[in-house]
Design an enzyme around this catalytic site. Structure first.
Site, PDB file in Angstrom:
ATOM      1  N   HIS A  39       1.026  -1.184  -0.072  1.00 35.37           N
ATOM      2  CA  HIS A  39      -0.004   0.127   0.085  1.00 35.37           C
ATOM      3  C   HIS A  39       0.923   1.290  -0.139  1.00 35.37           C
ATOM      4  O   HIS A  39       0.563   2.268  -0.764  1.00 35.37           O
ATOM      5  CB  HIS A  39      -0.732   0.069   1.339  1.00 35.37           C
ATOM      6  N   SER A 187       0.495  -8.992   1.534  1.00 37.20           N
ATOM      7  CA  SER A 187      -0.878  -8.833   1.837  1.00 37.20           C
ATOM      8  C   SER A 187      -1.471  -8.740   3.192  1.00 37.20           C
ATOM      9  O   SER A 187      -0.780  -9.102   4.146  1.00 37.20           O
ATOM     10  CB  SER A 187      -1.746 -10.109   1.223  1.00 37.20           C
TER      11      SER A 187
END
Ligand code: PAF
Length: 283
Positions: A39, A187
């Site tokens: 991210h 993840s």
């Protein structure tokens, strides 16, 4: 500086309107939080290319099936705000489900065909939830650029199709998948893995590497390559294969020959955790 947190969709939209009126470019990173380096790489790309960076944190209930992990999905707003600050995010948009879906939702965005197979086959309704919430977020944040990672490759292709076909005034920026030093794709769901499952999860990377090596060595036959990939994944007793498919990255259709567009997409379960990964197969 700590990012400013906005919770109300109306407030988000007001801010976006005033930024655009002032000629400020908005870069947008949609997330479900529990931020990791993947991210943050999107946020840093947005930081380099835009006047203002908005990152949303919203665990979107409509993209989870009834038996899926909506309730258990990891959440840590304080850690996310510090991470967002370190990546230069200006605003975090953090609405509640009741703010995003104040009444029973009767309007849905569906991308056909591209969502039938792969993750769409085992997660009915998932992509409808993703495209609907991304459409809502784009209308609220009004970005010039929106950043998506190649880790969720099917999602990326689906969103690009939606943006093109519904004429959203935004450029979708593709960003490379980010891996842990040992190769595991980053993840938020990696947090679910036990120590044994975490070790076993490396089989996805091994299978991708094996396929890439075979393609570099001249093997272009997807049937043979798939057999070898399945063999490699099956060698890990904790791994249960959901799919291992060679597709054309442009339309996600099974590829007849491994050419420069071919991508190997994997979904594997380790206990209760479902992991996905993928790689381009350059000859
Ligand atoms: O990739 C995700 O984290 C989500 O699917 C997204 C794009 C933020 C929509 O909820």
């Amino acid at each position: 500086m700590k990012p400013t947190v906005l919770e109300s969709p109306a407030e988000m939209q007001r801010l976006a309107r005033s930024l655009r009126a002032a000629g400020t470019t908005i870069g947008f990173v949609p997330t479900m939080g529990f931020l990791h380096e993947g991210h943050l790489s999107l946020a840093r790309a947005a930081r380099r290319e835009n006047g203002v960076v908005v990152l949303s944190i919203f665990v979107n209930p409509t993209q989870f099936g009834p038996a899926e992990d909506f309730g258990a999905y990891p959440r840590d707003l304080e850690a996310d705000l510090s991470a967002a600050e370190s990546a230069g995010v200006d605003y975090v948009f953090h609405p509640q489900p009741a703010d995003m879906y104040p009444s029973r939702q009767l309007t849905w965005v569906t991308v056909e065909e591209l969502t039938d197979g792969l993750c769409g086959a085992s997660r009915p309704g998932h992509f409808r939830g993703v495209t609907t919430v991304v459409a809502k977020l784009l209308n609220l944040v009004q970005p010039m650029r929106a950043y998506f990672g190649e880790k969720d490759f099917q999602q990326l292709v689906v969103i690009e199709q939606m943006v093109r076909e519904l004429n959203f005034d935004v450029a979708v920026v593709r960003c490379p998948l980010v891996r842990e030093p040992d190769g595991l794709a980053m993840s938020s769901r990696n947090a679910y893995l036990s120590a044994a499952e975490r070790k076993a999860a490396l089989v996805l990377y091994r299978a991708l590497q094996r396929a890439q090596e075979r393609v570099r060595g001249g093997c272009k036959d997807p049937v043979r390559l798939r057999r070898e990939v399945v063999e490699c994944l099956s060698g890990e007793p904790l791994a249960e294969i959901e799919y291992a498919e060679f597709v054309d990255s442009r339309d996600l259709q099974p590829t007849g020959a491994v050419d420069e567009h071919a991508r190997l997409l994997l979904a594997v379960r380790l206990g209760d955790t479902r992991l996905i990964d993928n790689a381009l197969l350059k000859g």
